[in-house]
Design a protein around this motif. Structure first.
Motif, PDB file in Angstrom:
ATOM      1  N   MET A   1     -12.139  16.317  31.060  1.00 56.71           N
ATOM      2  CA  MET A   1     -11.233  16.900  30.071  1.00 56.71           C
ATOM      3  C   MET A   1     -11.568  18.387  29.939  1.00 56.71           C
ATOM      4  O   MET A   1     -12.726  18.800  30.090  1.00 56.71           O
ATOM      5  CB  MET A   1     -11.405  16.217  28.712  1.00 56.71           C
ATOM      6  CG  MET A   1     -11.138  14.729  28.720  1.00 56.71           C
ATOM      7  SD  MET A   1      -9.387  14.335  28.547  1.00 56.71           S
ATOM      8  CE  MET A   1      -9.163  14.597  26.781  1.00 56.71           C
ATOM      9  N   VAL A   2     -10.571  19.217  29.620  1.00 55.64           N
ATOM     10  CA  VAL A   2     -10.782  20.653  29.414  1.00 55.64           C
ATOM     11  C   VAL A   2     -10.213  21.049  28.061  1.00 55.64           C
ATOM     12  O   VAL A   2      -9.307  20.399  27.531  1.00 55.64           O
ATOM     13  CB  VAL A   2     -10.137  21.492  30.537  1.00 55.64           C
ATOM     14  CG1 VAL A   2     -10.809  21.210  31.873  1.00 55.64           C
ATOM     15  CG2 VAL A   2      -8.642  21.233  30.624  1.00 55.64           C
ATOM     16  N   GLU A   3     -10.774  22.124  27.497  1.00 50.54           N
ATOM     17  CA  GLU A   3     -10.350  22.598  26.187  1.00 50.54           C
ATOM     18  C   GLU A   3      -9.178  23.561  26.327  1.00 50.54           C
ATOM     19  O   GLU A   3      -9.250  24.526  27.084  1.00 50.54           O
ATOM     20  CB  GLU A   3     -11.513  23.303  25.474  1.00 50.54           C
ATOM     21  CG  GLU A   3     -12.705  22.399  25.220  1.00 50.54           C
ATOM     22  CD  GLU A   3     -13.839  23.125  24.515  1.00 50.54           C
ATOM     23  OE1 GLU A   3     -13.624  24.298  24.145  1.00 50.54           O
ATOM     24  OE2 GLU A   3     -14.923  22.550  24.350  1.00 50.54           O
ATOM     25  N   LYS A   4      -8.111  23.274  25.583  1.00 52.81           N
ATOM     26  CA  LYS A   4      -6.966  24.166  25.521  1.00 52.81           C
ATOM     27  C   LYS A   4      -6.571  24.323  24.065  1.00 52.81           C
ATOM     28  O   LYS A   4      -5.890  23.470  23.495  1.00 52.81           O
ATOM     29  CB  LYS A   4      -5.803  23.629  26.355  1.00 52.81           C
ATOM     30  CG  LYS A   4      -6.058  23.671  27.861  1.00 52.81           C
ATOM     31  CD  LYS A   4      -4.815  23.307  28.654  1.00 52.81           C
ATOM     32  CE  LYS A   4      -5.073  23.432  30.160  1.00 52.81           C
ATOM     33  NZ  LYS A   4      -3.866  23.105  30.967  1.00 52.81           N
ATOM     34  N   GLY A   5      -7.047  25.436  23.470  1.00 57.38           N
ATOM     35  CA  GLY A   5      -6.820  25.635  22.042  1.00 57.38           C
ATOM     36  C   GLY A   5      -7.555  24.588  21.233  1.00 57.38           C
ATOM     37  O   GLY A   5      -8.754  24.394  21.392  1.00 57.38           O
ATOM     38  N   LYS A   6      -6.822  23.862  20.388  1.00 56.18           N
ATOM     39  CA  LYS A   6      -7.420  22.816  19.563  1.00 56.18           C
ATOM     40  C   LYS A   6      -7.218  21.430  20.169  1.00 56.18           C
ATOM     41  O   LYS A   6      -7.393  20.420  19.495  1.00 56.18           O
ATOM     42  CB  LYS A   6      -6.822  22.857  18.152  1.00 56.18           C
ATOM     43  CG  LYS A   6      -7.125  24.148  17.403  1.00 56.18           C
ATOM     44  CD  LYS A   6      -6.553  24.116  16.000  1.00 56.18           C
ATOM     45  CE  LYS A   6      -6.884  25.393  15.248  1.00 56.18           C
ATOM     46  NZ  LYS A   6      -6.351  25.390  13.864  1.00 56.18           N
ATOM     47  N   LYS A   7      -6.875  21.391  21.445  1.00 57.89           N
ATOM     48  CA  LYS A   7      -6.641  20.134  22.140  1.00 57.89           C
ATOM     49  C   LYS A   7      -7.619  19.963  23.297  1.00 57.89           C
ATOM     50  O   LYS A   7      -8.148  20.915  23.851  1.00 57.89           O
ATOM     51  CB  LYS A   7      -5.207  20.091  22.690  1.00 57.89           C
ATOM     52  CG  LYS A   7      -4.112  20.300  21.660  1.00 57.89           C
ATOM     53  CD  LYS A   7      -3.888  19.067  20.813  1.00 57.89           C
ATOM     54  CE  LYS A   7      -2.679  19.234  19.902  1.00 57.89           C
ATOM     55  NZ  LYS A   7      -2.432  18.043  19.069  1.00 57.89           N
ATOM     56  N   LEU A   8      -7.850  18.695  23.651  1.00 63.29           N
ATOM     57  CA  LEU A   8      -8.563  18.337  24.874  1.00 63.29           C
ATOM     58  C   LEU A   8      -7.541  17.725  25.819  1.00 63.29           C
ATOM     59  O   LEU A   8      -6.855  16.768  25.456  1.00 63.29           O
ATOM     60  CB  LEU A   8      -9.699  17.351  24.592  1.00 63.29           C
ATOM     61  CG  LEU A   8     -10.901  17.883  23.811  1.00 63.29           C
ATOM     62  CD1 LEU A   8     -11.929  16.767  23.589  1.00 63.29           C
ATOM     63  CD2 LEU A   8     -11.561  19.042  24.538  1.00 63.29           C
ATOM     64  N   VAL A   9      -7.431  18.281  27.016  1.00 62.34           N
ATOM     65  CA  VAL A   9      -6.414  17.846  27.965  1.00 62.34           C
ATOM     66  C   VAL A   9      -7.093  17.362  29.243  1.00 62.34           C
ATOM     67  O   VAL A   9      -8.044  17.992  29.730  1.00 62.34           O
ATOM     68  CB  VAL A   9      -5.445  19.001  28.301  1.00 62.34           C
ATOM     69  CG1 VAL A   9      -4.368  18.542  29.272  1.00 62.34           C
ATOM     70  CG2 VAL A   9      -4.820  19.541  27.029  1.00 62.34           C
ATOM     71  N   CYS A  10      -6.634  16.258  29.788  1.00 64.37           N
ATOM     72  CA  CYS A  10      -7.190  15.745  31.034  1.00 64.37           C
ATOM     73  C   CYS A  10      -6.898  16.741  32.151  1.00 64.37           C
ATOM     74  O   CYS A  10      -5.776  17.254  32.286  1.00 64.37           O
ATOM     75  CB  CYS A  10      -6.586  14.379  31.366  1.00 64.37           C
ATOM     76  SG  CYS A  10      -7.274  13.649  32.883  1.00 64.37           S
ATOM     77  N   ALA A  11      -7.936  17.024  32.962  1.00 62.59           N
ATOM     78  CA  ALA A  11      -7.784  17.990  34.046  1.00 62.59           C
ATOM     79  C   ALA A  11      -6.880  17.472  35.157  1.00 62.59           C
ATOM     80  O   ALA A  11      -6.373  18.260  35.963  1.00 62.59           O
ATOM     81  CB  ALA A  11      -9.160  18.356  34.608  1.00 62.59           C
ATOM     82  N   ASP A  12      -6.668  16.160  35.194  1.00 66.86           N
ATOM     83  CA  ASP A  12      -5.780  15.574  36.196  1.00 66.86           C
ATOM     84  C   ASP A  12      -4.352  15.605  35.670  1.00 66.86           C
ATOM     85  O   ASP A  12      -4.006  14.888  34.722  1.00 66.86           O
ATOM     86  CB  ASP A  12      -6.207  14.135  36.483  1.00 66.86           C
ATOM     87  CG  ASP A  12      -5.401  13.501  37.617  1.00 66.86           C
ATOM     88  OD1 ASP A  12      -4.457  14.160  38.101  1.00 66.86           O
ATOM     89  OD2 ASP A  12      -5.712  12.358  37.992  1.00 66.86           O
ATOM     90  N   PRO A  13      -3.477  16.443  36.252  1.00 65.00           N
ATOM     91  CA  PRO A  13      -2.106  16.548  35.735  1.00 65.00           C
ATOM     92  C   PRO A  13      -1.328  15.242  35.821  1.00 65.00           C
ATOM     93  O   PRO A  13      -0.393  15.010  35.045  1.00 65.00           O
ATOM     94  CB  PRO A  13      -1.480  17.632  36.626  1.00 65.00           C
ATOM     95  CG  PRO A  13      -2.319  17.647  37.869  1.00 65.00           C
ATOM     96  CD  PRO A  13      -3.699  17.287  37.433  1.00 65.00           C
ATOM     97  N   GLU A  14      -1.714  14.355  36.728  1.00 63.79           N
ATOM     98  CA  GLU A  14      -1.019  13.076  36.840  1.00 63.79           C
ATOM     99  C   GLU A  14      -1.339  12.149  35.678  1.00 63.79           C
ATOM    100  O   GLU A  14      -0.552  11.255  35.359  1.00 63.79           O
ATOM    101  CB  GLU A  14      -1.379  12.408  38.165  1.00 63.79           C
ATOM    102  CG  GLU A  14      -0.896  13.181  39.393  1.00 63.79           C
ATOM    103  CD  GLU A  14      -1.206  12.436  40.676  1.00 63.79           C
ATOM    104  OE1 GLU A  14      -1.791  11.326  40.592  1.00 63.79           O
ATOM    105  OE2 GLU A  14      -0.870  12.961  41.757  1.00 63.79           O
ATOM    106  N   CYS A  15      -2.506  12.351  35.065  1.00 61.64           N
ATOM    107  CA  CYS A  15      -2.891  11.527  33.908  1.00 61.64           C
ATOM    108  C   CYS A  15      -2.198  12.060  32.653  1.00 61.64           C
ATOM    109  O   CYS A  15      -1.511  11.332  31.949  1.00 61.64           O
ATOM    110  CB  CYS A  15      -4.405  11.520  33.731  1.00 61.64           C
ATOM    111  SG  CYS A  15      -4.974  10.663  32.232  1.00 61.64           S
ATOM    112  N   GLY A  16      -2.425  13.346  32.345  1.00 61.66           N
ATOM    113  CA  GLY A  16      -1.754  13.989  31.225  1.00 61.66           C
ATOM    114  C   GLY A  16      -2.223  13.566  29.846  1.00 61.66           C
ATOM    115  O   GLY A  16      -1.549  13.828  28.855  1.00 61.66           O
ATOM    116  N   TYR A  17      -3.390  12.916  29.737  1.00 64.55           N
ATOM    117  CA  TYR A  17      -3.887  12.475  28.430  1.00 64.55           C
ATOM    118  C   TYR A  17      -4.281  13.688  27.573  1.00 64.55           C
ATOM    119  O   TYR A  17      -4.916  14.632  28.052  1.00 64.55           O
ATOM    120  CB  TYR A  17      -5.085  11.548  28.600  1.00 64.55           C
ATOM    121  CG  TYR A  17      -5.711  11.095  27.308  1.00 64.55           C
ATOM    122  CD1 TYR A  17      -5.084  10.147  26.497  1.00 64.55           C
ATOM    123  CD2 TYR A  17      -6.928  11.628  26.884  1.00 64.55           C
ATOM    124  CE1 TYR A  17      -5.653   9.740  25.296  1.00 64.55           C
ATOM    125  CE2 TYR A  17      -7.516  11.221  25.695  1.00 64.55           C
ATOM    126  CZ  TYR A  17      -6.874  10.280  24.906  1.00 64.55           C
ATOM    127  OH  TYR A  17      -7.430   9.881  23.714  1.00 64.55           O
TER     128      TYR A  17
END
Length: 306
Positions: A282-298
């Motif tokens: 997971m990577v930090e984007k602002g106040k969200k944690l986003v899965c680094a795998d774009p196919e997952c998108g969690y």
């Protein structure tokens, strides 16, 4: 650059035998803060009160009993430090950035997650010069000197007059300080990195380009190594530490410490929390944690750090 301009309003509200006061400020002209303040911090300033008049009457809609305890003062950020300097009349918009840059370069302060923290070296130096030059290491003196220099620029005050009044006391204090003050010695930060040549634990040193690792056995052992800030996250490709790096143009990114053998890199900061959907990074984007795998998108909410 021009200074920022605020529109302020203060109101005193009478309620029986009690008086309540509330005030607010609205940024009407950004000035230098157009590029020197984050969007989050800028938004907190835009809290102007609704227009009130002397005859306005307020009614009590609801009362919420709350208990508050005194909290320690928060650490300065670059933006809040600039605002404080501006309020005290210290410095000018053209000097704010160089002042903070100098403090960071000399290791008097460090910056972590936007907050500024005083280092052990900074505390020692501040204590020494405050004792040796109490009349100079003073916000009122600095603000007054700024005002006098403005007078020199405007041609109202002769610069020689300022020097004649200021230099004798400074010269006397400097000579006394040279005799009485001891040298500041700060122990090197020892790391768990072992020197490949002599087996000693490397220590952190500071050079013109920032931190680096050096052997404490110098000059017998002159081995040096690059220093990387570890973020406590394992690389998904090689399993070793992910570290903070900088491109040739100064842009920060995150990569494997074993580069170039490991080609992992990420612009957003990787998180130690794995993805709940696929178990990936997971990577930090602002106040969200986003899965680094774009196919997952969690996507998940980022927990505030204590």
């Amino acid at each position: 650059m021009s200074e920022a301009v605020y529109e302020t309003i203060s109101a005193k509200i009478g309620a029986g035998d009690y008086r309540f006061q509330v005030s607010g400020a609205r940024l009407v002209f950004d000035g230098f803060m157009t590029i020197y303040q984050s969007d989050d911090e800028k938004a907190t300033l835009d809290t102007a009160l609704k227009k009130l008049s002397e005859d306005s009457r307020l009614t009590l809609d609801e009362m919420k009993p709350q208990q508050h305890f005194t909290q320690p003062q928060g650490h300065f950020t670059e933006a809040s430090l600039v605002k404080t300097l501006e309020e005290l009349g210290i410095g000018r918009p053209s000097t704010y950035a160089p002042t903070i840059t100098t403090l960071l370069a000399r290791r008097y302060i460090v910056k972590e997650n936007k907050n500024l923290y005083m280092t052990e070296l900074g505390e020692a130096v501040n204590e020494m010069i405050s004792a040796a030059f109490p009349s100079i290491v003073n916000v009122n003196f600095t603000a007054n000197m700024e005002s006098l220099l403005d007078g020199v620029e405007e041609g109202k005050i002769k610069w020689k007059t300022i020097v004649e009044n200021f230099y004798p006391d400074l010269d006397e204090a400097a000579k006394a300080a040279e005799k009485e003050l001891a040298e500041v010695k700060i122990a090197d930060e020892v790391t768990d990195v072992v020197c490949e040549e002599c087996g000693k634990n490397m220590v952190v040193k500071y050079g013109p380009h920032g931190k680096f690792l050096a052997c404490p056995g110098f000059p017998d052992c002159k081995n040096t190594m690059p220093y990387y800030d570890k973020i406590g996250v394992a690389c998904p490709k090689c399993g070793k530490d992910i570290v903070l790096k900088t491109t040739k143009k100064g842009r920060k990114y995150y990569g494997g410490i074993d580069n170039p053998e490991c080609d992992f890199m990420s612009w957003p900061k990787p998180s130690a929390i794995p993805c709940k959907e696929c178990g990936g990074l997971m990577v930090e984007k602002g106040k969200k944690l986003v899965c680094a795998d774009p196919e997952c998108g969690y996507v998940a909410e980022k927990k505030e750090e204590e």
